[in-house]
Design an enzyme around this catalytic site. Structure first.
Site, PDB file in Angstrom:
ATOM      1  N   ASP A   1      -9.236 -47.660 -18.331  1.00  0.00           N
ATOM      2  CA  ASP A   1      -8.789 -46.302 -18.596  1.00  0.00           C
ATOM      3  C   ASP A   1      -9.540 -45.414 -17.605  1.00  0.00           C
ATOM      4  OD1 ASP A   1      -7.630 -43.994 -19.528  1.00  0.00           O
ATOM      5  OD2 ASP A   1      -7.942 -44.453 -21.641  1.00  0.00           O
TER       6      ASP A   1
HETATM    7  C1  BGC Z   1      -5.708 -41.751 -20.991  1.00  0.00           C
HETATM    8  C2  BGC Z   1      -4.757 -42.839 -20.543  1.00  0.00           C
HETATM    9  C3  BGC Z   1      -4.014 -42.383 -19.322  1.00  0.00           C
HETATM   10  C4  BGC Z   1      -5.007 -42.026 -18.241  1.00  0.00           C
HETATM   11  C5  BGC Z   1      -4.371 -41.578 -16.936  1.00  0.00           C
HETATM   12  C6  BGC Z   1      -6.548 -41.201 -19.871  1.00  0.00           C
HETATM   13  O1  BGC Z   1      -7.104 -39.991 -20.261  1.00  0.00           O
HETATM   14  O2  BGC Z   1      -6.515 -42.233 -22.033  1.00  0.00           O
HETATM   15  O3  BGC Z   1      -3.867 -43.173 -21.579  1.00  0.00           O
HETATM   16  O4  BGC Z   1      -3.108 -43.357 -18.911  1.00  0.00           O
HETATM   17  O5  BGC Z   1      -5.808 -40.971 -18.706  1.00  0.00           O
HETATM   18  O6  BGC Z   1      -3.834 -40.311 -17.040  1.00  0.00           O
END
Ligand code: BGC
Length: 727
Positions: free
Chosen positions: A238
């Site tokens: 993540d």
């Molecule tokens: C989220 C993810 C997301 C990523 C990219 C993170 O804050 O938890 O689900 O895909 O950002 O935007």
């Protein structure tokens, strides 16, 4: 997911050519949503994009600044909660196919979807992005969705692995969950996603599990995912979930992404390169990561390999497309089937379209669009039909529609950083619990005025529809709700409007359940509408006006209050650093049923404008040395005058009592379409694993031999047929 030998051979040819620097460039972000290309060998960068409800708008490469283009409007798909609510595997596949085709059309290689974390608490701000409290339903809906995405030479990235069921302190909470709950509740949909769904990638979660960050976890990534499940896909972190170079290098993680623009400083960038050069970390560990990424790239037909020249060469890859009429049609069909008719006394619904001459719509959600919010799931929708728009276009010029707000949505609590919120999203633990809003004098005054206006019109108008619920101020990444109460003083408004006009139809549009106790008994008809995509308003109008017979069922229990939920009254939720999931396997209906706690609406509930009768249940056992199987069948008849769809749910109850188990568990379902008066035979297959529980001492799923009850019903509480099988 398994990779074929040809792809593996080709990847090795490229891997041998790559320098350490080039390899490092492939395993960390060199932009907010991409890696570095290796032009010398023809290996392109890997382009990723959020997210679950459509392909997110373009950002600048190194800043969370929207690129401000006109060509990144897309189809807005129903949220995962809505897709789960259809209980329709084919529709889930078709929605996945829309998402994959649009992602490819937008030039992406990986779409960061679907979200499949288990809904442990109704307060999780990201529940709208997730499917269900039940692992079986989640698995059954996410597998076809992933397959649909990947049809288009785009990788799904199933997220967030694992046990990421709250936003508060999401970066630092360490989850203490017993092995059985982990296996039965929190991991089983992920296992299905990678093994049955074949997801080419998976996203490691922000939180810790058993003392390790999920994205650096030996236990989760090396042990369970790679070794036990034999996963050969790519593990992506993540954004900002990696904290240590060494741990990340030794873990099953392949690609580090983050939210900041200091790409060279990422753990798996310069620090890892230097550690390899100094001999502190073996280069083979880097190779293994690159290998996984190359396997995925080759599987997606991003390139082929010329064995002679030892370089990547162009190959035929699907081009994708976005914003097509066919996509919108799929989105509409999914939205229709996601709507849940919670209550319908005196057959208040459907409304008689021809007789409707004057309609009053009350409530901000009647006049609102939701696609542009929620966090990383936000998108730039080509359009979004609001409920008001849907009603107007379906009723036409012969019906006068009046709209009033009814309640006042006080000033937005802007996500810190506004449009660039993601840049700051990891500060202070990455998420918090929403603070109760202090209602100012001014707001209270506005609320009073709007309420009075709504009541005055409600008395005057023959037909009133209230459309309220939540919005992405509440269903929001990085923030959990503090309770399940309706915001903006809606309870008072609904009560007053029902008093003024008892036939008022209540529509709740939201991504997670809300308390309804103050008015639920007084309302005759209640409709539940998730964030259901660009055609949501049309689908809602069709259901309200009887052009579509509702057929969605709740993929989660709706408790009276969050305090009834096991995450809150048994386990820990929110601020704790060490988060004990003391409730174990007793999540959702498993808990409410075991403890006999009544709920507002139970798991699997959903009404139709027609009635279905269940009969003639049969259970056939197919037993051989190699395989154990059961075929359960029954006849379902449409007894009413509308064509409709019924979801036959199959629950298993262990009658042996040797192991502590839930009262019953969902292990099968089938959605069947029936014309008025028609009947059909429905078959549901069960395998040995459906009778199994996770035996901690043995470290495996086991079946207790003995008698099991098979229950067939229209919801978890509405069991119609029952039989027994000896296993
Ligand atoms: C989220 C993810 C997301 C990523 C990219 C993170 O804050 O938890 O689900 O895909 O950002 O935007």
């Amino acid at each position: 997911m398994k990779i074929g030998s040809e792809i593996k051979e080709k990847a090795e040819i490229l891997l041998e050519q790559l320098t350490l620097g080039e390899k490092i460039g492939m395993i960390h972000g060199d932009g907010l949503f991409r890696t570095k290309a290796v032009e010398r060998l023809g290996i392109p960068a890997l382009y990723m994009s959020d997210g679950p409800m459509g392909v997110r708008a373009e950002f600048e490469n190194a800043a969370w600044v929207p690129a401000g283009r006109t060509e990144d409007y897309v189809s807005y798909l129903p949220s995962n909660a809505a897709i789960a609510s259809t209980w329709n595997r084919k529709l889930a596949y078709e929605c996945g196919s829309v998402l994959g085709e649009e992602a490819r059309g937008r030039g992406k290689d990986v779409i960061l979807a679907p979200g499949i974390n288990i809904k442990r608490s109704p307060l999780n701000g990201r529940n709208f992005e997730y499917m269900s409290e039940d692992p079986y339903l989640t698995a059954e809906q996410c597998v076809p969705l992933i397959q649909g995405i990947q049809e288009h030479d785009v990788a799904a990235c199933v997220k967030h692995f694992a046990v990421n069921s709250q936003e508060t302190q999401r970066l630092w909470v360490d989850t203490e969950v017993d092995e059985r709950a982990l296996r039965e509740i929190y991991l089983s949909a992920f296992e299905a996603a990678v093994n049955r769904g074949g997801s080419y990638s998976i996203m490691g979660a922000y939180n810790l599990i058993r003392g390790e960050h999920c994205c650096e976890s030996q236990f989760l990534l090396n042990g369970i995912l790679r070794k036990e499940w034999g996963y050969e896909g790519t593990v992506i972190s993540d954004w900002g979930a990696v904290h240590h170079t060494r741990e990340a290098a030794f873990s099953g993680l392949d690609l580090e992404m983050s939210v900041t623009d200091n790409f060279d400083e990422y753990c798996m960038a310069r620090p890892l390169k230097e550690a390899v050069e100094k001999g502190e970390i073996a280069e083979e560990l880097v190779d293994e990561k690159v290998r996984h990424i190359l396997w995925m790239m080759l599987s997606l037909h991003m390139f082929d390999v010329d064995r002679e020249r030892k370089t990547a060469v162009e190959t035929r890859r699907k081009a994708g497309c976005y914003n097509t009429p066919a996509h919108r049609e799929t989105v509409l069909r999914a939205a229709r089937e996601s709507i849940v008719l919670l209550k319908n006394e005196e057959e208040r619904l459907p409304l008689a379209k021809e007789k409707l001459k004057k309609l009053l719509v009350i409530g901000c959600n009647g006049n609102k669009i939701h696609s542009n919010g929620g966090g990383s799931a936000e998108i730039k929708a080509l359009y979004e039909i609001s409920p008001l728009m849907g009603l107007r276009t379906h009723l036409g010029g012969n019906c006068e529609i009046k709209y009033v707000d009814g309640y006042y949505e006080e000033e937005r609590q802007e996500q810190e950083g506004g449009a660039n919120w993601q840049e700051d999203s990891l500060k202070e633990g990455g998420g918090k619990e929403r603070q109760a809003v202090q209602v100012s004098e001014e707001t209270a005054g506005k609320r009073r005025e709007l309420l009075e206006e709504a009541v005055t019109y409600a008395k005057e108008y023959e037909q009133v529809i209230f459309v309220g619920g939540l919005n992405h101020e509440y269903d929001l990444e990085g923030q959990d709700r503090s309770d399940m109460k309706l915001p903006y003083g809606q309870d008072e408004v609904i009560e007053a409007v029902l008093e003024a006009n008892p036939d008022t139809i209540i529509v709740m549009a939201a991504g997670s359940p809300v308390e309804m106790g103050r008015w639920e008994k007084k309302a005759k008809a209640i409709v539940w509408n998730w964030y259901a995509g660009m055609e949501s308003g049309n689908a809602l109008a069709e259901v309200l006006l009887g052009e579509v017979n509702p057929s969605g069922k709740l993929p989660e229990s709706f408790p009276y209050s969050h305090t009834d939920c096991s995450a809150h009254c048994v386990g820990d939720f929110a601020e704790e650093k060490l988060l004990h999931y003391r409730e174990g396997i007793y999540v959702g209906y498993r808990y409410y049923e075991k403890q006999e706690i009544p709920v507002q609406y139970c798991f699997g509930h959903g009404l139709s404008y027609t009635e279905f009768a269940y009969s003639d249940m049969t259970i056939e056992k197919r037993e051989s040395a190699a395989e154990f199987g059961v075929k359960v069948s029954c006849t379902v008849k449409n007894m009413g005058k509308y064509a409709g769809k019924e979801i036959v749910q199959l629950y298993i109850r262990d009658k042996n009592g040797r192991v502590d188990k839930p009262v019953k568990e969902l292990k099968g379902f089938e959605k069947v379409e029936l014309a008025a008066g028609e009947s059909k035979r429905v078959d549901i297959g069960l395998s040995g694993r459906d009778f199994a529980y996770y035996e901690e001492a043995a470290g495996e799923f086991q079946v207790v031999p003995g008698e099991y009850e098979i229950l067939l019903g229209a919801s978890s509480q509405d069991v119609r047929l029952c039989g027994t099988v000896r296993v």
